[in-house]
Scaffold this active site. Sequence first.
Site, PDB file in Angstrom:
ATOM      1  N   ASP A  75       0.872  -1.157   0.050  1.00  0.00           N
ATOM      2  CA  ASP A  75      -0.073   0.043  -0.126  1.00  0.00           C
ATOM      3  C   ASP A  75       0.987   1.473  -0.083  1.00  0.00           C
ATOM      4  O   ASP A  75       1.913   1.050   0.147  1.00  0.00           O
ATOM      5  CB  ASP A  75      -0.997   0.016   1.370  1.00  0.00           C
ATOM      6  CG  ASP A  75      -0.218  -0.021   2.539  1.00  0.00           C
ATOM      7  OD1 ASP A  75       0.226   1.044   2.755  1.00  0.00           O
ATOM      8  OD2 ASP A  75      -0.520  -0.914   3.250  1.00  0.00           O
ATOM      9  N   MET A  76       0.349   2.280  -0.314  1.00  0.00           N
ATOM     10  CA  MET A  76       1.079   3.555  -0.570  1.00  0.00           C
ATOM     11  C   MET A  76       1.808   3.969   0.772  1.00  0.00           C
ATOM     12  O   MET A  76       3.023   4.575   0.487  1.00  0.00           O
ATOM     13  CB  MET A  76      -0.021   4.908  -0.857  1.00  0.00           C
ATOM     14  CG  MET A  76       0.724   6.056  -1.242  1.00  0.00           C
ATOM     15  SD  MET A  76      -0.516   7.192  -1.656  1.00  0.00           S
ATOM     16  CE  MET A  76      -1.344   7.802  -0.243  1.00  0.00           C
TER      17      MET A  76
END
Length: 235
Positions: A103-104
């Site tokens: 994820d970011m």
Amino acid sequence: MDRLQKILSAAGVCSRRQAEEFLRNGRVSVNGVPASLGDQADPEADRITLDGRPVCLPAEKLYLMLHKPRGVVTTLSDEKGRPTVAALVSGCGGRVYPVGRLDMDSEGLLLLTSDGTFAQRLAHPSHRMEKEYHVTVTGRLEDCEARLAALRSLEDGSPIAPARVRTVADRKGRRVLSVVICQGLNRQVRRMCALAELRVERLVRVREGSLELGGLPAGRWRFLTGEERERLLRP
């Protein structure tokens, strides 16, 4: 002869799922004739086009590992204009796709390849490739290793296999944990930490199977060796 979605994926122009959509929408042709889902072709003998542009298999398949920095999304393009992993590996010599996701807000080891078969073998649940994360947490630290290791499901009821958890570093008010899992559910480690009443300050993937992140700097990538690829595919 291979199915067209496999050829398109191997050529690095799209994923197999995207290729199926392109075929349904009539965007793929073989020797000038619109193709349908399920059609096959010989990439060496037939002229395959997507939106009129020729589709060619790369001369050499690409395998690389990236140290994904925080704030970068694991996509090839982003409608919001955020930095992508594709931009970080644009100099690798071809179009590659991520194997799995980070994820970011997470960092660390991310595999990318132009070889669809290699990616599918690694991602298949039967392969059960271990993934190790170093997670900096705050919150209810007492016995947090045992609480994480005892979890057998996530907050939505999704079953999870037991994780191996140990302390890597213990600092005032925070702890760095090694969390090893063999599944890859969406944001799994973060969700586990939330259930254990822990707040994640930093999450770094340091290992996938036999491949370690090592000293590769954030934002940099390197090609995998043949031996590394072979070890990753071993059960």
